[in-house]
Design a protein around this motif. Structure first.
Motif, PDB file in Angstrom:
ATOM      1  N   LEU A  91     -12.427   3.069  14.122  1.00 56.84           N
ATOM      2  CA  LEU A  91     -11.270   2.268  13.713  1.00 56.84           C
ATOM      3  C   LEU A  91     -11.514   0.801  14.066  1.00 56.84           C
ATOM      4  O   LEU A  91     -12.094   0.502  15.114  1.00 56.84           O
ATOM      5  CB  LEU A  91     -10.007   2.763  14.415  1.00 56.84           C
ATOM      6  N   PRO A  92     -11.065  -0.129  13.218  1.00 56.32           N
ATOM      7  CA  PRO A  92     -11.258  -1.552  13.522  1.00 56.32           C
ATOM      8  C   PRO A  92     -10.724  -1.947  14.890  1.00 56.32           C
ATOM      9  O   PRO A  92     -11.311  -2.778  15.582  1.00 56.32           O
ATOM     10  CB  PRO A  92     -10.500  -2.251  12.390  1.00 56.32           C
ATOM     11  N   SER A  93      -9.614  -1.335  15.303  1.00 57.95           N
ATOM     12  CA  SER A  93      -9.005  -1.688  16.584  1.00 57.95           C
ATOM     13  C   SER A  93      -9.850  -1.274  17.782  1.00 57.95           C
ATOM     14  O   SER A  93      -9.612  -1.733  18.904  1.00 57.95           O
ATOM     15  CB  SER A  93      -7.620  -1.039  16.693  1.00 57.95           C
ATOM     16  N   LEU A  94     -10.845  -0.410  17.552  1.00 65.04           N
ATOM     17  CA  LEU A  94     -11.676   0.081  18.651  1.00 65.04           C
ATOM     18  C   LEU A  94     -13.057  -0.578  18.704  1.00 65.04           C
ATOM     19  O   LEU A  94     -13.858  -0.269  19.587  1.00 65.04           O
ATOM     20  CB  LEU A  94     -11.848   1.602  18.544  1.00 65.04           C
ATOM     21  N   THR A  95     -13.338  -1.475  17.781  1.00 62.76           N
ATOM     22  CA  THR A  95     -14.681  -2.062  17.739  1.00 62.76           C
ATOM     23  C   THR A  95     -14.956  -2.992  18.921  1.00 62.76           C
ATOM     24  O   THR A  95     -16.117  -3.258  19.235  1.00 62.76           O
ATOM     25  CB  THR A  95     -14.894  -2.848  16.432  1.00 62.76           C
ATOM     26  N   SER A  96     -13.902  -3.485  19.566  1.00 62.50           N
ATOM     27  CA  SER A  96     -14.109  -4.370  20.724  1.00 62.50           C
ATOM     28  C   SER A  96     -14.778  -3.637  21.886  1.00 62.50           C
ATOM     29  O   SER A  96     -15.312  -4.270  22.799  1.00 62.50           O
ATOM     30  CB  SER A  96     -12.773  -4.955  21.192  1.00 62.50           C
ATOM     31  N   ARG A  97     -14.768  -2.302  21.849  1.00 62.07           N
ATOM     32  CA  ARG A  97     -15.393  -1.519  22.912  1.00 62.07           C
ATOM     33  C   ARG A  97     -16.902  -1.357  22.715  1.00 62.07           C
ATOM     34  O   ARG A  97     -17.593  -0.871  23.605  1.00 62.07           O
ATOM     35  CB  ARG A  97     -14.756  -0.128  22.975  1.00 62.07           C
ATOM     36  N   LEU A  98     -17.398  -1.730  21.547  1.00 59.31           N
ATOM     37  CA  LEU A  98     -18.817  -1.546  21.259  1.00 59.31           C
ATOM     38  C   LEU A  98     -19.651  -2.536  22.059  1.00 59.31           C
ATOM     39  O   LEU A  98     -19.299  -3.710  22.194  1.00 59.31           O
ATOM     40  CB  LEU A  98     -19.085  -1.741  19.763  1.00 59.31           C
ATOM     41  N   GLY A  99     -20.772  -2.067  22.582  1.00 62.59           N
ATOM     42  CA  GLY A  99     -21.659  -2.923  23.350  1.00 62.59           C
ATOM     43  C   GLY A  99     -22.567  -3.751  22.453  1.00 62.59           C
ATOM     44  O   GLY A  99     -22.668  -3.512  21.236  1.00 62.59           O
TER      45      GLY A  99
END
Length: 363
Positions: A32-40
């Motif tokens: 989900l776009p809202s979860l991409t900030s968690r990607l390293g």
């Protein structure tokens, strides 16, 4: 006999934190776009193989964007990175400072030179990303200016196909990736013809083919049936009638033979279909891709592979979405309320084997 695998190398390049890994995760890994900030952060090169339409495998190289890695790609690792490439996708961050933007343009030009040396037949696409961070009133102006600068830095002989403005928060990302992947799909023209035939068989306005995992657009049906139908439509449109003009000529204009009557019916039906097509949104395919992907992620039955399709009947249209092959879905859109969803489903099921053969390239 199964179709041989077709591997296509796809380079995903650009500055650190330009959004490359986020878009890859959204498209291919259902993030989900809202979860991409968690990607390293990507380190060096992350390779992944994405099965696409059965016989097509995308060998995706997500290249790290830190300066040291970019320098290495265009020098020591040049022959490894740029050899046997099918498509280069270069991502620019629209918010990059003027100094970094000029640096990015330099790297972009060097990448194009390397691509020309090692994969001269490869196609390049450019994504100006994070456009959602530009105010709506300024987006077109900012995009046009950035695009102009990019095209000025292109290398003569390279195939820079198109520049897209994209964001992970709307359908622009699906539009860009659908058109990019479409260039790699074998037998795409035959699939389009097959969809056009299916559209006619269903009495529908349009049929659209999506890849099963990513929901990227593969092909859609043609708007005009054939040259003969187009000529017939033009002739019909140029002939005044009492309804169109609002006056009566006082003469009998009804068809005098059964053949003329059939032509009249065909002309009217096609004219109506073209009017219906003209009323559809130009970015409808990408919006549908985005909506279906969101629906898929929120549907437990779909996630557990129990989902077998859906249909919607609204006053304006009927939409049927069904699996067509083992790795694709088809959506058929019909505006005639006399045509039942069950009839459309029967036509889809009868067409399954034909599309399996088209995807495999055996016909």
């Amino acid at each position: 006999m199964p179709a041989p695998m077709i591997k296509k190398k796809v380079l995903l390049m650009g500055r650190h934190q330009s959004g490359k890994t986020s878009m890859r995760s959204i498209i291919f890994q259902n993030t989900l776009p809202s979860l991409t900030s968690r990607l390293g952060a990507t380190i060096e090169v992350e390779q992944s193989h994405q099965r696409f339409l059965g016989s097509l495998v995308l060998n995706l190289w997500d290249c790290a964007g830190q300066k040291s890695f970019l320098e290495s790609y265009i020098s020591a690792q040049k022959s490894t990175i740029f050899a046997h490439v099918g498509v280069l996708i270069y991502v620019f961050d629209v918010e990059t400072s003027s100094q970094d933007w000029m640096s990015d343009l330099k790297y972009f030009r060097e990448c194009l030179k390397a691509l020309l040396d090692y994969s001269p037949e490869a196609t390049a696409f450019v994504l100006i990303h994070k456009m959602d961070r530009v105010s709506a009133s300024e987006r077109s102006t900012v995009f046009a200016a950035k695009r102009h600068q990019l095209l000025q830095h292109c290398v003569t002989g390279t195939k820079v196909s198109r520049v897209f403005g994209t964001s992970i928060w709307d359908e622009t990302l699906y539009k860009a990736w659908s058109q990019i992947v479409h260039t790699l799909v074998p037998n795409a023209t035959a699939l389009k013809r097959g969809l056009t035939t299916l559209t006619r068989a269903c009495g529908a306005v349009e049929a659209v083919l999506f890849e099963k995992t990513t929901f990227l657009l593969i092909a859609h049906s043609e708007g005009i049936r054939s040259t003969a139908d187009e000529n017939l439509l033009s002739a019909s449109a140029s002939t005044p009638s009492s309804t169109e003009s609002g006056t009566s000529t006082g003469t009998d204009t009804s068809p005098s033979t059964p053949g003329e009557y059939q032509n009249s019916l065909g002309s009217t039906a096609e004219k109506l279909r073209q009017q219906q097509l003209s009323q559809l949104s130009g970015n409808r395919f990408e919006r549908i891709s985005s909506l279906l992907k969101t629906f898929k992620l929120s549907s437990p039955s779909w996630s557990n592979e129990k989902w077998i399709g859906l249909h919607m009947q609204l006053p304006e249209f009927t939409a049927v979405i069904e699996p067509l092959t083992v790795n694709s879905y088809v959506m058929v859109l019909c505006a005639d309320d006399r045509i039942l969803p069950e009839a459309i489903k029967v036509n889809i099921r009868m067409a399954k084997q034909k599309f399996e053969d088209l995807q495999a390239g055996t016909v």
